[in-house]
Design a protein around this motif. Structure first.
Motif, PDB file in Angstrom:
ATOM      1  N   THR A 392     -77.073  -2.505   3.526  1.00 14.78           N
ATOM      2  CA  THR A 392     -75.829  -2.840   4.332  1.00 14.78           C
ATOM      3  C   THR A 392     -76.200  -3.740   5.418  1.00 14.78           C
ATOM      4  N   TRP A 393     -75.575  -4.869   5.685  1.00 15.08           N
ATOM      5  CA  TRP A 393     -75.888  -5.789   6.826  1.00 15.08           C
ATOM      6  C   TRP A 393     -75.404  -5.085   8.087  1.00 15.08           C
ATOM      7  N   VAL A 394     -76.279  -5.135   9.131  1.00 10.69           N
ATOM      8  CA  VAL A 394     -75.961  -4.798  10.486  1.00 10.69           C
ATOM      9  C   VAL A 394     -76.281  -6.174  11.199  1.00 10.69           C
ATOM     10  N   PRO A 395     -75.036  -6.924  11.300  1.00  8.60           N
ATOM     11  CA  PRO A 395     -74.944  -8.060  12.097  1.00  8.60           C
ATOM     12  C   PRO A 395     -75.518  -8.084  13.646  1.00  8.60           C
ATOM     13  N   ARG A 396     -76.080  -8.973  14.332  1.00  9.24           N
ATOM     14  CA  ARG A 396     -76.398  -9.020  15.515  1.00  9.24           C
ATOM     15  C   ARG A 396     -76.039 -10.201  16.163  1.00  9.24           C
ATOM     16  N   ALA A 397     -75.883 -10.361  17.757  1.00 11.45           N
ATOM     17  CA  ALA A 397     -75.407 -11.621  18.250  1.00 11.45           C
ATOM     18  C   ALA A 397     -76.645 -12.838  18.069  1.00 11.45           C
ATOM     19  N   LYS A 398     -77.880 -12.271  18.097  1.00 11.44           N
ATOM     20  CA  LYS A 398     -78.963 -13.159  18.022  1.00 11.44           C
ATOM     21  C   LYS A 398     -79.406 -13.103  16.371  1.00 11.44           C
ATOM     22  N   MET A 399     -79.132 -14.058  15.659  1.00 13.48           N
ATOM     23  CA  MET A 399     -79.569 -14.077  14.311  1.00 13.48           C
ATOM     24  C   MET A 399     -80.900 -13.326  13.671  1.00 13.48           C
ATOM     25  N   GLU A 400     -81.595 -13.853  14.428  1.00 14.74           N
ATOM     26  CA  GLU A 400     -83.103 -13.446  13.891  1.00 14.74           C
ATOM     27  C   GLU A 400     -83.069 -12.010  14.066  1.00 14.74           C
ATOM     28  N   GLU A 401     -82.180 -11.101  14.825  1.00 15.44           N
ATOM     29  CA  GLU A 401     -82.121  -9.611  14.971  1.00 15.44           C
ATOM     30  C   GLU A 401     -81.386  -9.111  13.920  1.00 15.44           C
ATOM     31  N   SER A 402     -80.423  -9.754  13.181  1.00 10.65           N
ATOM     32  CA  SER A 402     -79.683  -9.158  12.048  1.00 10.65           C
ATOM     33  C   SER A 402     -80.577  -8.571  11.213  1.00 10.65           C
ATOM     34  N   GLN A 403     -79.830  -7.318  10.749  1.00  5.68           N
ATOM     35  CA  GLN A 403     -80.664  -6.421   9.623  1.00  5.68           C
ATOM     36  C   GLN A 403     -79.933  -6.174   8.554  1.00  5.68           C
ATOM     37  N   VAL A 404     -80.921  -5.560   7.567  1.00  4.10           N
ATOM     38  CA  VAL A 404     -80.041  -5.034   6.456  1.00  4.10           C
ATOM     39  C   VAL A 404     -80.742  -3.532   6.144  1.00  4.10           C
ATOM     40  N   ARG A 405     -79.944  -2.333   6.148  1.00  3.76           N
ATOM     41  CA  ARG A 405     -80.481  -1.223   6.159  1.00  3.76           C
ATOM     42  C   ARG A 405     -80.599  -1.052   4.595  1.00  3.76           C
ATOM     43  N   VAL A 406     -81.755  -0.579   4.256  1.00  2.00           N
ATOM     44  CA  VAL A 406     -82.062  -0.157   2.973  1.00  2.00           C
ATOM     45  C   VAL A 406     -82.800   1.366   3.102  1.00  2.00           C
ATOM     46  N   GLY A 407     -81.952   2.342   2.616  1.00  5.41           N
ATOM     47  CA  GLY A 407     -82.704   3.541   2.745  1.00  5.41           C
ATOM     48  C   GLY A 407     -82.935   4.160   4.302  1.00  5.41           C
ATOM     49  N   LYS A 408     -83.997   4.503   4.633  1.00  2.00           N
ATOM     50  CA  LYS A 408     -84.524   4.989   5.978  1.00  2.00           C
ATOM     51  C   LYS A 408     -85.172   3.663   6.657  1.00  2.00           C
ATOM     52  N   ARG A 409     -85.047   2.584   6.400  1.00  2.00           N
ATOM     53  CA  ARG A 409     -85.513   1.547   7.068  1.00  2.00           C
ATOM     54  C   ARG A 409     -84.666   0.401   7.279  1.00  2.00           C
ATOM     55  N   VAL A 410     -84.587  -0.338   8.243  1.00  2.00           N
ATOM     56  CA  VAL A 410     -83.877  -1.639   8.320  1.00  2.00           C
ATOM     57  C   VAL A 410     -84.772  -3.046   8.203  1.00  2.00           C
ATOM     58  N   TRP A 411     -84.437  -3.824   7.625  1.00  2.00           N
ATOM     59  CA  TRP A 411     -85.105  -5.047   7.496  1.00  2.00           C
ATOM     60  C   TRP A 411     -84.591  -6.495   7.958  1.00  2.00           C
ATOM     61  N   LEU A 412     -85.315  -7.327   8.340  1.00  2.00           N
ATOM     62  CA  LEU A 412     -85.006  -8.286   9.193  1.00  2.00           C
ATOM     63  C   LEU A 412     -85.313  -9.488   8.368  1.00  2.00           C
ATOM     64  N   PRO A 413     -84.095 -10.069   7.574  1.00  2.00           N
ATOM     65  CA  PRO A 413     -84.556 -11.201   6.618  1.00  2.00           C
ATOM     66  C   PRO A 413     -84.684 -12.509   7.279  1.00  2.00           C
ATOM     67  N   PHE A 414     -83.920 -12.745   8.513  1.00  2.00           N
ATOM     68  CA  PHE A 414     -83.878 -14.130   9.247  1.00  2.00           C
ATOM     69  C   PHE A 414     -85.449 -14.340  10.066  1.00  2.00           C
ATOM     70  N   LEU A 415     -85.941 -12.877  10.408  1.00  2.00           N
ATOM     71  CA  LEU A 415     -87.181 -13.203  10.827  1.00  2.00           C
ATOM     72  C   LEU A 415     -88.209 -13.409   9.864  1.00  2.00           C
ATOM     73  N   ARG A 416     -88.019 -12.739   8.611  1.00  2.00           N
ATOM     74  CA  ARG A 416     -88.957 -13.253   7.513  1.00  2.00           C
ATOM     75  C   ARG A 416     -88.983 -14.506   7.290  1.00  2.00           C
ATOM     76  N   ALA A 417     -87.595 -15.007   7.096  1.00  2.00           N
ATOM     77  CA  ALA A 417     -87.419 -16.656   6.632  1.00  2.00           C
ATOM     78  C   ALA A 417     -88.145 -17.325   7.469  1.00  2.00           C
ATOM     79  N   ARG A 418     -87.967 -17.322   8.983  1.00  2.00           N
ATOM     80  CA  ARG A 418     -88.777 -18.058   9.943  1.00  2.00           C
ATOM     81  C   ARG A 418     -90.102 -18.146   9.385  1.00  2.00           C
ATOM     82  N   ARG A 419     -90.830 -16.912   9.745  1.00  2.00           N
ATOM     83  CA  ARG A 419     -92.272 -16.701   9.391  1.00  2.00           C
ATOM     84  C   ARG A 419     -92.537 -17.497   7.910  1.00  2.00           C
TER      85      ARG A 419
END
Length: 444
Positions: A392-419
């Motif tokens: 489930t997406w959890v959008p944030r104003a700062k794109m790199e902080e936007s998250q996707v909730r999977v189970g008990k964790r939330v993942w940061l795909p934009f941060l991963r893409a930058r790295r």
């Protein structure tokens, strides 16, 4: 119709033959190559080319060769190809130099795979063809051998600087291969009696003063211990200034390149790393496997134990913009990475391979990557987590902080893409594939 490319030839060890001789231009190019074609047709045992390539591709015939020569006739010379797309693959290039100068006929033949020349009778017939060609076109030097091993021997320069190589040519026997034709000048410099007394499977004097020397009955076993001993002994016989133990040690060191290394890749990256090793040339593949066996990427850190709440006024509009970014990536790459439309784990591996193969982070400008590629890739990666892992997406104003909730964790795909897009090395250290696999372990 698929034909062997340089890339294809580098993937598998091939049988290679190369010859540079002279032809009589008096009766035209077509008549000059007829004797070559006659021997080719007579002795090509199972590897006869089936097509002729010039300005257009035609089924093989002598008439087709004649038309190809006419199409490709240029002031600086004429080059045509004879190919065989079916197994065994064949690429045969005929290069006829200008008649006004020394009329040179250069022949470059590759047959894939080398193991095709593991039969004694097939090799014997090839030697018959070579004998005929050498008698007709009087090469200064011609060889047939494993293409990969010739590459390791640094043929044709043998490690010399270009100026020295171009000036001196084949002025001495720098290496000895499975089949060798020594022209009269080279024979005279080494000594005819010495060459004719070489300890080898076949040593034969040709009518034009050349000498044909064949080390072993077959070409495919070039790297066997017995074959290497024969190769070293014959080479030292022809070059008394060389040391037998040193020559044999060098040959054995070349053998190490071909010793299979068992892949033991990081389990999350095995599909990707296997494809990377498949892209390596035959002389570097085993070393690449060993290198990637030792590769252990860092455990993904682009996640949080607790989600930061969304801080955007209109989440739906933000998510719509992410969808546009993701669709833009699909539109840009769907012809190059067809699976991208599927949005699966395999799609991510295909993207990893594409970006690595293209050397994308270093080939394109940082402005393009940071402003377009990274946001689009982050959005796509997040969409795959949503679609395939129930995220489930959890959008944030700062794109790199936007998250996707999977189970008990939330993942940061934009941060991963930058790295991920920092360098070619980071494509492996921060791969999309590993990120997905790690998130998959935490889905409910």
């Amino acid at each position: 119709m698929k034909t062997l490319t340089l890339h294809d030839l580098d993937k598998v060890n091939n049988f290679r033959f190369t010859m540079g001789g002279t032809y009589d231009p008096g009766n035209g190019l077509e008549r000059a190559v007829v004797p070559f074609l006659e021997s080719l047709e007579m002795y090509a045992d199972g590897w006869m080319p089936t097509f002729v390539k010039a300005s257009r591709t035609r089924k093989y015939s002598r008439d087709a060769v004649g038309r190809a020569l006419e199409e490709r006739r240029q002031e600086y010379g004429t080059i045509i190809g004879l190919v065989r797309p079916e197994d065994p693959g064949v690429s045969l290039v005929l290069n006829l130099g200008p008649a006004q100068e020394r009329p040179m006929l250069k022949v470059s033949l590759s047959v894939q795979p080398l193991t095709f020349f593991g039969e004694v009778d097939r090799c014997r017939k090839f030697v018959q063809a070579t004998r005929a060609w050498a008698s007709l076109y009087s090469p200064d030097y011609a060889v047939a051998h494993s293409d990969a091993d010739m590459h390791l021997a640094k043929f044709p320069s043998f490690g010399r600087e270009r100026d020295a190589w171009m000036r001196d040519g084949f002025d001495k026997i720098y290496e000895l291969f499975w089949l060798n034709i020594f022209g009269p000048e080279l024979v005279a410099s080494v000594g005819r009696e010495r060459i004719l007394s070489t300890p080898a499977h076949l040593v034969e004097e040709l009518p034009n003063g050349s000498v044909l020397l064949m080390l072993r009955p077959t070409a495919a076993d070039f790297d066997g211990e017995e074959a290497r001993v024969v190769q070293a002994r014959a080479h030292v016989h022809l070059r008394p200034d060389l040391d037998f133990d040193t020559v044999l040690r060098t040959l054995r060191e070349r053998n190490a390149v071909f010793v299979p290394v068992e892949p033991r890749f990081h389990p999350d990256l095995a599909p990707l790393l296997t494809r990377l090793t498949d892209e390596s040339g035959v002389t570097t593949r085993q070393r690449k496997i060993a290198e990637l066996n030792a590769f252990r990427p860092p455990v993904p850190e682009e996640w949080l134990p607790v989600a930061h709440p969304s801080d955007v006024a209109n989440p739906e509009r933000v998510l719509e913009s992410y969808g546009d970014l993701s669709e833009g990536l699909v539109a840009a790459l769907h012809t190059k990475v067809s699976s991208i439309m599927d949005e699966t784990a395999d799609s991510l591996t295909d993207l990893d391979f594409y970006f690595w193969q293209e050397n994308f982070p270093e080939r394109y400008t940082r402005e393009l990557i940071d402003s377009h590629t990274v946001p689009a890739l982050g959005a796509y990666l997040g969409d795959v987590l949503v679609r395939r892992l129930g995220g489930t997406w959890v959008p944030r104003a700062k794109m790199e902080e936007s998250q996707v909730r999977v189970g008990k964790r939330v993942w940061l795909p934009f941060l991963r893409a930058r790295r991920y897009m920092q360098s070619r090395e980071s494509l492996l250290e921060y791969s999309l594939t590993q990120f997905f696999k790690e998130a998959e372990r935490y889905r409910p």
